[in-house]
Structure formats: structure tokens, C-alpha cells
Design an enzyme around this catalytic site. Sequence first.
Site, PDB file in Angstrom:
ATOM      1  N   SER A 129       0.824  -1.213   0.000  1.00 36.33           N
ATOM      2  CA  SER A 129       0.000   0.000   0.000  1.00 36.33           C
ATOM      3  C   SER A 129       0.850   1.252   0.000  1.00 36.33           C
ATOM      4  O   SER A 129       1.943   1.284   0.549  1.00 36.33           O
ATOM      5  CB  SER A 129      -0.920   0.031   1.223  1.00 36.33           C
ATOM      6  N   LYS A 183      -4.537  -6.892   3.455  1.00 35.23           N
ATOM      7  CA  LYS A 183      -4.591  -5.778   2.494  1.00 35.23           C
ATOM      8  C   LYS A 183      -6.035  -5.496   2.076  1.00 35.23           C
ATOM      9  O   LYS A 183      -6.437  -4.341   1.904  1.00 35.23           O
ATOM     10  CB  LYS A 183      -3.721  -6.085   1.258  1.00 35.23           C
ATOM     11  N   HIS A 186      -7.492  -3.594   4.838  1.00 34.02           N
ATOM     12  CA  HIS A 186      -6.898  -2.244   4.768  1.00 34.02           C
ATOM     13  C   HIS A 186      -7.716  -1.403   3.774  1.00 34.02           C
ATOM     14  O   HIS A 186      -8.098  -0.265   4.047  1.00 34.02           O
ATOM     15  CB  HIS A 186      -5.434  -2.344   4.312  1.00 34.02           C
ATOM     16  N   ASN A 187      -7.998  -1.985   2.619  1.00 34.18           N
ATOM     17  CA  ASN A 187      -8.738  -1.240   1.598  1.00 34.18           C
ATOM     18  C   ASN A 187     -10.188  -0.986   2.015  1.00 34.18           C
ATOM     19  O   ASN A 187     -10.742   0.062   1.704  1.00 34.18           O
ATOM     20  CB  ASN A 187      -8.690  -1.974   0.260  1.00 34.18           C
ATOM     21  N   GLU A 190      -9.993   1.840   4.187  1.00 30.77           N
ATOM     22  CA  GLU A 190      -9.717   2.996   3.296  1.00 30.77           C
ATOM     23  C   GLU A 190     -11.029   3.520   2.684  1.00 30.77           C
ATOM     24  O   GLU A 190     -11.292   4.733   2.687  1.00 30.77           O
ATOM     25  CB  GLU A 190      -8.741   2.533   2.213  1.00 30.77           C
TER      26      GLU A 190
HETATM   27  C1  6PG Z   1      -3.283   1.305  -1.654  1.00 30.15           C
HETATM   28  C2  6PG Z   1      -4.609   1.388  -2.379  1.00 30.15           C
HETATM   29  C3  6PG Z   1      -4.543   0.784  -3.727  1.00 30.15           C
HETATM   30  C4  6PG Z   1      -5.772   0.880  -4.641  1.00 30.15           C
HETATM   31  C5  6PG Z   1      -6.797   1.920  -4.356  1.00 30.15           C
HETATM   32  C6  6PG Z   1      -7.889   1.970  -5.415  1.00 30.15           C
HETATM   33  O1  6PG Z   1      -3.303   0.789  -0.563  1.00 30.15           O
HETATM   34  O2  6PG Z   1      -2.263   1.775  -2.175  1.00 30.15           O
HETATM   35  O3  6PG Z   1      -5.559   0.722  -1.646  1.00 30.15           O
HETATM   36  O4  6PG Z   1      -4.243  -0.585  -3.529  1.00 30.15           O
HETATM   37  O5  6PG Z   1      -5.267   1.198  -5.876  1.00 30.15           O
HETATM   38  O6  6PG Z   1      -7.359   1.733  -3.150  1.00 30.15           O
HETATM   39  O7  6PG Z   1      -8.963   1.175  -5.044  1.00 30.15           O
HETATM   40  P1  6PG Z   1     -10.419   1.388  -5.676  1.00 30.15           P
HETATM   41  O8  6PG Z   1     -10.206   1.541  -7.147  1.00 30.15           O
HETATM   42  O9  6PG Z   1     -11.189   0.172  -5.342  1.00 30.15           O
HETATM   43  O10 6PG Z   1     -10.940   2.636  -5.047  1.00 30.15           O
END
Ligand code: 6PG
Length: 469
Positions: A129, A183, A186-187, A190
Site C-alpha cells: 500500500s 490488504k 486495509h482497503n 480505506e
Molecule cells: C493502496 C490502495 C490501492 C488501490 C486503491 C484503489 O493501498 O495503495 O488501496 O491498492 O489502488 O485503493 O482502489 P479502488 O479503485 O477500489 O478505489
Amino acid sequence: MEASYDFGMVGLGVMGRNFLLNIVDNGYAAIGLDLDKEKVDALNAEADGRVLEGTTDTDTFIQSLSVPRKIMLLVPAGRAVDSVIESLLPKLDEGDLIIDGGNSFFKDTNRRFESLKEKGIRFMGMGVSGGAEGARRGPSIMPGGVKEAYEVVGSILEAVSAKVDGEPCVAHLGNGAAGHYVKMVHNGIEYGLMQLIAEAYDLLKNVGKLDNKAIHEAFNSWNQGALQSYLIEITADIFTQKDDQGNGDLVDKILDKAKQKGTGKWTSQNAMDLGIPVPTIDAAVTMRGLSSLKKERVSLQPHYTRAIEEKPAVDAQEYTSQVGEALHFAFIITYAQGMHLLAEASEEYQFGLDLEAVSRIWRGGCIIRARLLEQMRQAYSQEPDLRNLLMSSVFQQTVLHSQHAVRTVINAATQSGVPTLALSSTLNYFDAYRNARLPLNLVQAQRDYFGSHTYERVDKDGIFHTEWK
Ligand code: 6PG
């Protein structure tokens, strides 16, 4: 050909190229493979005297790597990962290691792990990430799989990862697909945080009547305090960006339809499977869906606008501080939901996760890095088996105090017709989770009434059924 490269990368898109440059900057010799000659040329142009090479030829790539080979894939999740593995497989030797650094679905990682194990090839699913900049300067790295496989590349990963107080933002997280699972969550977190920030923006704009400059200042000041985080920081920046193709601020020109690659949805879906509530992540996924119904929203607006009365102006400074406090509460709850899911998944899938290590490696490099992570780390260090952060004394006073701000902010938002699906979900989750008695006794009664599904009682053990009317 001399087998002299320490590390190989397949996929020289911006993430792969940057990760490889980071490795080389740390004193390792590295080679990249991509079928696209332009990408290979771009990598070679950056070599600049360093031990770095790009190639379009798989044999050259394989033969240049010292054994056991350490090969990382940064290719789009899905079919591409399988086809790269298939193309490498006949050329590899027993004991070589393949690392999938993309956002692969964790069940695919399990499948690949098992099938490669049979062939004597080591495989690691690894979350990375931090976006393009993180890959170049120091990402947060989430590897899972067999510990011995981690040890083959551990020193390289520790060198390239972000550092916080001298500690690398990487650790062997657990068995099997643990890295990709972490991960994914994590997302999910996010997604939740991004939606909460978007709702705070909507509130400041449409209830607080703040302009972009004042919104920038609000985010900037929040970023100096308890909310300090990467996402708050970049959000503050976004409000200062002028439109380079016209007048005004760029943020006002961007279409309000959010795209998604799927990791947030996977988090929600898997949380449903495991029976762990993550309503803020669900709300964030739902809002991306609602955002893409743009045509329908545009056609509905004129029919319902008059339903909402104009509210008197609020005191901007006081309101901004209330929204900031509400956001702090909501951030804690969102991390709590994600971590609760990790605790359950660790048992269900036998990942053997160390949640203190997860909190530690998320403190730097990744998209959800935030000051809060240090407190989370303390909470798990005090109680490694903590089921939910709300049970830790580290957060109790803050949550107790800041819930008042959320209630006030949501009241005003509801009155003004500003949607707060994610923010409200954090309060509703809190109000439900802290409540010893929920009204679901009635749901049990209904189930028994129409389907003889039986129920348990509060006053004696056993399974009961009633002939309702
Ligand atoms: C990271 C991000 C990455 C991802 C974005 C886009 O940790 O660097 O999570 O892995 O590219 O989150 O995700 P979406 O296109 O689903 O918004």
C-alpha cells in the site's frame, strides 16, 4: 549469462517500476520483465549507472536471477496473475519464490499457494500500500504465507518499506493468504475513511456553508491534531488545486461518480460471510454505487428539493470543530470494525495474525496511515487477544466524549437533508454494539411465529417453540 540479480519484477507499470527503483536504491541488483517494450525502455532509461535492467524476454529474466529466485508480480489482479505464473513455471527451479504483490482476492491466493506447493515453488501473497509514491519511497508491505519464504526476502522488504521511528512497516503477518486478506481489509477501512471524509466535506459545504478555502483550512487544522493522517492531509491539498482547464477550483469540476476495483466490496462480502458487522465499510461501498446512479439522481432532484427547508446558518468555527470531533469518533469506529473482522478471520482461516504487528506496519507508508494507529498498537500490545478496539481502555474516554459531537452533527445533517450514510453507520454501530439488549428478541418471535424457527429464553436454558395464535 551470469545469474547476478537479487530480485526480479514482472509488470513494469508505475507500481512495478517504482518498487523496483526503490529496491535498487537500497543497494540490490534488480531486473524487470514486461512484454511492453515501451515500459522496458522506460525502466532502462532510469538505470542511470545502477544495477538495473529491463527486458521483454522471459528466458533472459529467469537466467539472470540468482537462486533461489525472488520474483515479484505487480500485474492486475485476476487472470493476469495466473497467466504470468503459468508462463514462468516451466522455467523455475524448486525453492524459487513467487510473490504476488497485487490486490489479489485472498481465496485465489490460497489456490495458487496450494498448486505451487505441489510443484515445489514457494508462493507469497503480499499486500502493498501507498500508491505510486509509496512504492518509490517506502510502502507499507503486508506479506503472508510460510515464514521460511518470508525469510528469503525479508531483508529486502525491510529495506524498501516505509519506516516509523526506525521500525520497518513490514512484518510476516501470518499463514496462507494472510497478507492479501489484511490488504483487503486495509482497503475496506480505506473506503470507509474516504466516504467519511467526503461526508464531512458535504456537511461543511452544505450545512456550514463554508467555501473551498475554508474547507481546506478545516482539513488542515484537523491534520494538526488527533485526526492527523494521510487521507486528511491529501484532502486538505485537494481544496487548493485550481482547475488547469478553466476557472475556479478543480474539485468542483470533478464528476461525482466514484469508481471501484472491488477490494472494498470483497471486505463487505467476506464480513457478511463471517458474521462480523462492518456497516461503515458497507455504507462506503453502497455510496459508491449510489454515486454512479448519476442520471437517476439528476432526474429525481427537482421532484424532492422542496421537501427540505432552508436551515438558519450555523457558527462556522464551532460547527467545524464539531464535525472534526465527529470524524475522529467515526475514524476510531471504522478501524474497530476492520480490526474486528481481522480478529475473526484470523481464527476462521487460521492466519495466526498478530494485530499489534498489523497496527504497527500501518503507521507508515500506507493509505490509511494515521496518528490513531499508534494508539491502536498500544491497545493490542496491552491485550493481544482484543476482539474489538471499543473494549480497550485506550479508546473508551475519547469515544464516550466524542459521541456527543456525532449526535449533534447528524441531527443537523438530517434536518438539512444531507446524506451521512457512513457517519450515521458509525453511531448506529456504536449504539447497537454497546447495548446489552437489542430489539432482536422480536425478530426471534416473528421467526418462530411464521416458521416455527424456535427461540431461546433469557430466564432458562433450552430451545422453545410457541403455538402463536
Ligand atoms: C493502496 C490502495 C490501492 C488501490 C486503491 C484503489 O493501498 O495503495 O488501496 O491498492 O489502488 O485503493 O482502489 P479502488 O479503485 O477500489 O478505489
